[in-house]
Scaffold this motif. Structure first.
Motif, PDB file in Angstrom:
ATOM      1  N   TYR A  31      26.655 -19.190  24.076  1.00 41.68           N
ATOM      2  CA  TYR A  31      26.584 -18.162  25.119  1.00 41.68           C
ATOM      3  C   TYR A  31      25.126 -17.869  25.417  1.00 41.68           C
ATOM      4  O   TYR A  31      24.276 -17.936  24.538  1.00 41.68           O
ATOM      5  CB  TYR A  31      27.235 -16.855  24.647  1.00 41.68           C
ATOM      6  CG  TYR A  31      28.700 -16.717  24.948  1.00 41.68           C
ATOM      7  CD1 TYR A  31      29.479 -17.789  25.329  1.00 41.68           C
ATOM      8  CD2 TYR A  31      29.311 -15.482  24.838  1.00 41.68           C
ATOM      9  CE1 TYR A  31      30.811 -17.633  25.583  1.00 41.68           C
ATOM     10  CE2 TYR A  31      30.655 -15.315  25.095  1.00 41.68           C
ATOM     11  CZ  TYR A  31      31.400 -16.405  25.476  1.00 41.68           C
ATOM     12  OH  TYR A  31      32.726 -16.252  25.735  1.00 41.68           O
ATOM     13  N   LYS A  57      25.510  -9.584  27.225  1.00 44.30           N
ATOM     14  CA  LYS A  57      26.102 -10.682  27.974  1.00 44.30           C
ATOM     15  C   LYS A  57      26.358 -10.216  29.399  1.00 44.30           C
ATOM     16  O   LYS A  57      27.173  -9.347  29.635  1.00 44.30           O
ATOM     17  CB  LYS A  57      27.406 -11.095  27.284  1.00 44.30           C
ATOM     18  CG  LYS A  57      28.054 -12.300  27.893  1.00 44.30           C
ATOM     19  CD  LYS A  57      29.218 -12.775  27.058  1.00 44.30           C
ATOM     20  CE  LYS A  57      30.356 -11.806  27.115  1.00 44.30           C
ATOM     21  NZ  LYS A  57      31.586 -12.293  26.532  1.00 44.30           N
ATOM     22  N   HIS A  58      25.651 -10.752  30.379  1.00 41.75           N
ATOM     23  CA  HIS A  58      25.808 -10.379  31.783  1.00 41.75           C
ATOM     24  C   HIS A  58      26.280 -11.561  32.612  1.00 41.75           C
ATOM     25  O   HIS A  58      26.145 -11.564  33.824  1.00 41.75           O
ATOM     26  CB  HIS A  58      24.487  -9.859  32.345  1.00 41.75           C
ATOM     27  CG  HIS A  58      23.927  -8.711  31.586  1.00 41.75           C
ATOM     28  ND1 HIS A  58      24.406  -7.435  31.708  1.00 41.75           N
ATOM     29  CD2 HIS A  58      22.919  -8.641  30.673  1.00 41.75           C
ATOM     30  CE1 HIS A  58      23.727  -6.632  30.908  1.00 41.75           C
ATOM     31  NE2 HIS A  58      22.820  -7.337  30.269  1.00 41.75           N
ATOM     32  N   HIS A  60      29.215 -14.094  33.879  1.00 42.14           N
ATOM     33  CA  HIS A  60      30.663 -14.104  34.040  1.00 42.14           C
ATOM     34  C   HIS A  60      31.096 -15.400  34.711  1.00 42.14           C
ATOM     35  O   HIS A  60      30.550 -15.774  35.749  1.00 42.14           O
ATOM     36  CB  HIS A  60      31.115 -12.921  34.906  1.00 42.14           C
ATOM     37  CG  HIS A  60      30.662 -11.606  34.364  1.00 42.14           C
ATOM     38  ND1 HIS A  60      31.301 -10.974  33.321  1.00 42.14           N
ATOM     39  CD2 HIS A  60      29.625 -10.812  34.697  1.00 42.14           C
ATOM     40  CE1 HIS A  60      30.678  -9.846  33.050  1.00 42.14           C
ATOM     41  NE2 HIS A  60      29.653  -9.719  33.868  1.00 42.14           N
ATOM     42  N   HIS A  61      32.074 -16.056  34.118  1.00 43.98           N
ATOM     43  CA  HIS A  61      32.665 -17.250  34.726  1.00 43.98           C
ATOM     44  C   HIS A  61      33.981 -16.817  35.357  1.00 43.98           C
ATOM     45  O   HIS A  61      34.895 -16.382  34.655  1.00 43.98           O
ATOM     46  CB  HIS A  61      32.899 -18.340  33.680  1.00 43.98           C
ATOM     47  CG  HIS A  61      33.681 -19.491  34.207  1.00 43.98           C
ATOM     48  ND1 HIS A  61      33.254 -20.250  35.277  1.00 43.98           N
ATOM     49  CD2 HIS A  61      34.870 -20.001  33.837  1.00 43.98           C
ATOM     50  CE1 HIS A  61      34.157 -21.179  35.527  1.00 43.98           C
ATOM     51  NE2 HIS A  61      35.142 -21.043  34.664  1.00 43.98           N
ATOM     52  N   LEU A  62      34.051 -16.882  36.661  1.00 43.77           N
ATOM     53  CA  LEU A  62      35.260 -16.501  37.391  1.00 43.77           C
ATOM     54  C   LEU A  62      36.087 -17.767  37.579  1.00 43.77           C
ATOM     55  O   LEU A  62      35.984 -18.466  38.597  1.00 43.77           O
ATOM     56  CB  LEU A  62      34.890 -15.853  38.727  1.00 43.77           C
ATOM     57  CG  LEU A  62      33.870 -14.715  38.625  1.00 43.77           C
ATOM     58  CD1 LEU A  62      33.492 -14.201  39.997  1.00 43.77           C
ATOM     59  CD2 LEU A  62      34.415 -13.596  37.753  1.00 43.77           C
ATOM     60  N   ASP A  68      30.357 -18.944  38.954  1.00 42.97           N
ATOM     61  CA  ASP A  68      29.654 -18.163  37.938  1.00 42.97           C
ATOM     62  C   ASP A  68      28.944 -17.015  38.619  1.00 42.97           C
ATOM     63  O   ASP A  68      28.403 -17.163  39.722  1.00 42.97           O
ATOM     64  CB  ASP A  68      28.630 -19.018  37.190  1.00 42.97           C
ATOM     65  CG  ASP A  68      29.272 -19.969  36.197  1.00 42.97           C
ATOM     66  OD1 ASP A  68      30.399 -19.684  35.758  1.00 42.97           O
ATOM     67  OD2 ASP A  68      28.648 -20.984  35.867  1.00 42.97           O
ATOM     68  N   HIS A  82      30.454 -23.013  39.201  1.00 40.14           N
ATOM     69  CA  HIS A  82      30.426 -23.180  37.749  1.00 40.14           C
ATOM     70  C   HIS A  82      30.214 -24.650  37.428  1.00 40.14           C
ATOM     71  O   HIS A  82      30.884 -25.520  37.977  1.00 40.14           O
ATOM     72  CB  HIS A  82      31.740 -22.702  37.124  1.00 40.14           C
ATOM     73  CG  HIS A  82      31.796 -22.963  35.656  1.00 40.14           C
ATOM     74  ND1 HIS A  82      31.047 -22.233  34.749  1.00 40.14           N
ATOM     75  CD2 HIS A  82      32.477 -23.874  34.930  1.00 40.14           C
ATOM     76  CE1 HIS A  82      31.286 -22.687  33.532  1.00 40.14           C
ATOM     77  NE2 HIS A  82      32.145 -23.687  33.624  1.00 40.14           N
ATOM     78  N   ASN A 143      29.401  -3.923  40.082  1.00 35.50           N
ATOM     79  CA  ASN A 143      29.848  -4.399  38.780  1.00 35.50           C
ATOM     80  C   ASN A 143      30.959  -5.418  39.006  1.00 35.50           C
ATOM     81  O   ASN A 143      31.440  -5.585  40.128  1.00 35.50           O
ATOM     82  CB  ASN A 143      30.300  -3.247  37.869  1.00 35.50           C
ATOM     83  CG  ASN A 143      31.439  -2.454  38.456  1.00 35.50           C
ATOM     84  OD1 ASN A 143      32.388  -3.006  39.000  1.00 35.50           O
ATOM     85  ND2 ASN A 143      31.356  -1.138  38.368  1.00 35.50           N
ATOM     86  N   LEU A 144      31.360  -6.101  37.954  1.00 33.89           N
ATOM     87  CA  LEU A 144      32.331  -7.185  38.076  1.00 33.89           C
ATOM     88  C   LEU A 144      33.651  -6.690  38.647  1.00 33.89           C
ATOM     89  O   LEU A 144      34.219  -7.318  39.548  1.00 33.89           O
ATOM     90  CB  LEU A 144      32.545  -7.864  36.727  1.00 33.89           C
ATOM     91  CG  LEU A 144      33.512  -9.045  36.728  1.00 33.89           C
ATOM     92  CD1 LEU A 144      32.993 -10.154  37.628  1.00 33.89           C
ATOM     93  CD2 LEU A 144      33.739  -9.557  35.324  1.00 33.89           C
TER      94      LEU A 144
END
Length: 188
Positions: A31, A57-58, A60-62, A68, A82, A143-144
């Motif tokens: 990571y 950890k910022h 993110h894998h969508l 990403d 990604h 934010n996510l």
């Protein structure tokens, strides 16, 4: 060190063996995280600390979109396709041990066909970037969860990617955000 990490539930220090094992569910080898260098160890390794919300950890894998999303601590946000990255050190060791792989073309990977990002992935990348642009224009915190809700809203309204930047969609996002905030305040 485990005591140098800020965990998602806000607890900064855990010391039991069970907690150390559970750390693997939060951070996995390979990571990429943001951390502060606190010093150097006598063996040459670094002492890192990530005990505030500023670090961690910022990335993110969508998976559902093949995209990403990286929230930089400096305010920058990266959105892109990604790509599975293999360990370069392992690749180098394999290439060095194989005498047939000594020419420069094979080491640089130029013998491979160029790859192209599928249209659907490019559209999702733009849709996510536009969701961030809308939130920025409305001065809302990005934010996510908010980004994903905005992307879902645009898909449910069957909007084109470019239509997300129109004023009508901005109004819909503002209404959605107001509803989300009101329901979250009721839960508290």
């Amino acid at each position: 060190m485990l005591s140098s990490m800020n965990l998602p539930d806000g607890i900064q220090r855990r010391r039991t063996a069970v907690d150390e094992l559970n750390m693997q569910s939060i951070f996995v080898e390979s990571y990429v995280i943001c951390a502060e260098v606190r010093g150097f160890q006598h063996d040459g390794s670094l002492h890192l600390q990530a005990r505030s919300q500023k670090y961690g950890k910022h990335f993110h894998h969508l998976d559902q979109y093949g995209v990403d999303l990286i929230f930089g601590c400096n305010g920058f946000i990266w959105v892109g396709e990604h790509i599975d990255v293999e360990d370069a050190m392992v690749e180098d060791q394999v290439n060095k041990s194989d005498p047939q792989n000594t020419n420069a073309a094979s080491l640089l990977g130029s013998s491979e066909e160029p790859t192209y990002t599928p249209l659907e992935t490019r559209q999702y990348t733009c849709r996510i970037a536009n969701a961030i642009t809308v939130f920025s224009a409305l001065s809302f915190m990005v934010n996510l969860e908010a980004v994903m809700e905005t992307v879902t809203l645009s898909l449910s309204l069957n909007l084109g990617v470019h239509e997300m930047l129109e004023a009508e969609f901005h109004v819909r996002v503002a209404v959605q955000e107001a509803e989300r905030r009101s329901t979250s305040s009721r839960r508290k």
